[in-house]
Design an enzyme around this catalytic site. Structure first.
Site, PDB file in Angstrom:
ATOM      1  N   ALA A 127      41.641 -22.088  32.737  1.00 16.26           N
ATOM      2  CA  ALA A 127      42.779 -22.784  33.333  1.00 16.26           C
ATOM      3  C   ALA A 127      43.259 -23.916  32.424  1.00 16.26           C
ATOM      4  O   ALA A 127      42.471 -24.526  31.694  1.00 16.26           O
ATOM      5  CB  ALA A 127      42.399 -23.346  34.693  1.00 16.26           C
ATOM      6  N   GLY A 172      38.651 -18.665  33.601  1.00 15.18           N
ATOM      7  CA  GLY A 172      39.692 -17.704  33.927  1.00 15.18           C
ATOM      8  C   GLY A 172      39.967 -16.713  32.815  1.00 15.18           C
ATOM      9  O   GLY A 172      40.430 -15.595  33.077  1.00 15.18           O
ATOM     10  N   GLU A 175      37.546 -14.091  33.404  1.00 15.13           N
ATOM     11  CA  GLU A 175      37.930 -13.387  34.626  1.00 15.13           C
ATOM     12  C   GLU A 175      39.036 -12.370  34.345  1.00 15.13           C
ATOM     13  O   GLU A 175      39.041 -11.277  34.916  1.00 15.13           O
ATOM     14  CB  GLU A 175      38.360 -14.395  35.690  1.00 15.13           C
ATOM     15  CG  GLU A 175      37.175 -15.156  36.288  1.00 15.13           C
ATOM     16  CD  GLU A 175      37.586 -16.208  37.289  1.00 15.13           C
ATOM     17  OE1 GLU A 175      37.050 -16.205  38.414  1.00 15.13           O
ATOM     18  OE2 GLU A 175      38.444 -17.051  36.950  1.00 15.13           O
ATOM     19  N   GLU A 195      32.680 -22.720  35.390  1.00 15.76           N
ATOM     20  CA  GLU A 195      33.322 -23.575  36.389  1.00 15.76           C
ATOM     21  C   GLU A 195      32.381 -24.568  37.060  1.00 15.76           C
ATOM     22  O   GLU A 195      32.802 -25.671  37.442  1.00 15.76           O
ATOM     23  CB  GLU A 195      33.995 -22.704  37.459  1.00 15.76           C
ATOM     24  CG  GLU A 195      35.285 -22.035  37.017  1.00 15.76           C
ATOM     25  CD  GLU A 195      35.060 -20.715  36.285  1.00 15.76           C
ATOM     26  OE1 GLU A 195      36.045 -20.000  36.029  1.00 15.76           O
ATOM     27  OE2 GLU A 195      33.885 -20.410  35.964  1.00 15.76           O
TER      28      GLU A 195
END
Length: 325
Positions: A127, A172, A175, A195
């Site tokens: 992010a 992310g 991900e 995270e």
């Protein structure tokens, strides 16, 4: 019977449809050895190498969408291009990727998608925390929901998707790679769901896709420790399909991903899509239901022209010419 009806309803969304490609940004493959022609511009890479672009490339774009041509026709490359932000996931990148995914999803000429980075040494750092810090608390939840929906849509693309991880894929970024069918990494690449270091959890599918990829216990260990692994360890864990030594151009994983896409390209495109659907849906249910899903998917390939072409090509001892019909 209910299972079969449900399957038919579900894979209507995957049924190949024609699409108008006008307005799509077309960019010939910039990697050396890729099969492209009529290249018009060259730009130096960070290590002094040369990458070639067609005149349609826009250097300010956060995402490059390239439809390869010639023998590689049918392969689409999504290239993330936010060098100043280490390819971090921003509002604009989410918007651009969503539009790109919607475009290829409706295009039955697309046979595979490669997700890679145009920034040397980085796949995606996760992010965009600088942008996130400027958000009001009420904005964070909706943005994460949009990012999660984007990655879900990437995972739901009907054609094969390959993540080429030539650099760091964190949070992310990993991900996104986990949502792809196949992952290829350079041995020097770094990967991790980190995270918990920020007192949050993976919020775009990481807690669900990582256990499915490497097993529950190992996924818990990596997430609890916010551990980062390199490409070689990722291969041993089953996190990536292939780990390759990085080259001087910094695109070894991309080149291996392109080789895989070229292996997929000659096969029947409808069959590939139905095989992906059967696998993805079948793995989530019991064997009996899974076999019913397979049967329903198989029924979709029986009336196709491609199936008849495959039989004719076998009989005539020639390569088949599949059209996705």
């Amino acid at each position: 019977m209910a299972v079969l009806v449900g399957c038919r309803v579900f894979f209507q969304a995957f049924r190949p449809r024609t699409a108008n490609l006008e307005g799509a940004r077309r960019l010939h493959d910039f990697i050396p050895h890729a099969r492209t022609k009529k290249l018009q511009h060259v730009r130096p890479t960070a290590n002094g190498g040369i990458r070639q672009y067609s005149s349609d490339f826009k250097s300010g774009d956060d995402l490059s969408v390239r439809y390869l041509d010639g023998e590689d026709s049918g392969i689409v490359v999504f290239g993330i291009n936010r060098p100043k932000a280490k390819n971090a996931i921003s509002k604009n990148l989410v918007k651009m990727m969503s539009e790109a995914i919607e475009s290829v999803k409706k295009n039955n000429k697309v046979r595979s998608v490669i997700l890679c980075s145009l920034v040397p040494g980085i796949f995606c750092a996760g992010a965009d925390l600088k942008e996130r810090a400027k958000m009001h608390q009420s904005e964070v939840g909706p943005f994460v929901s949009k990012a999660r929906a984007l990655i879900t849509e990437l995972g739901n693309l009907p054609m094969p998707t390959i993540a080429a991880i030539d650099g760091a894929a964190l949070g992310g970024g990993l991900e996104m790679a986990l949502a792809c069918d196949i992952r290829v990494a350079a041995t020097s690449a770094k990967m991790g769901l980190v995270e918990t270091k920020l007192a949050i959890i993976p919020g775009a599918g990481g807690t669900q896709r990582l256990p499915r990829a490497i097993g529950v216990s190992m996924a818990k260990e990596l997430i609890f420790a916010a551990r980062v692994v390199d490409g070689s360890e990722a291969k041993s864990l089953g996190l990536v399909n292939h780990a390759v030594e990085q080259n001087n151009s910094g695109d070894a994983a991309y080149l291996r991903a392109l080789e895989l896409a070229r292996e997929f390209n000659p096969q029947g495109p409808i069959a590939i899509r139905m095989a992906k659907l059967a696998i993805n849906q079948g793995i989530e249910v019991d064997l009996t239901t899974g076999l019913a899903i397979e049967e329903a998917c198989y029924a979709q390939v029986i009336p196709t022209k491609d199936r008849l072409e495959g039989l004719a090509a076998f009989k005539e001892k020639r390569p088949p010419r599949y059209k996705g019909e």
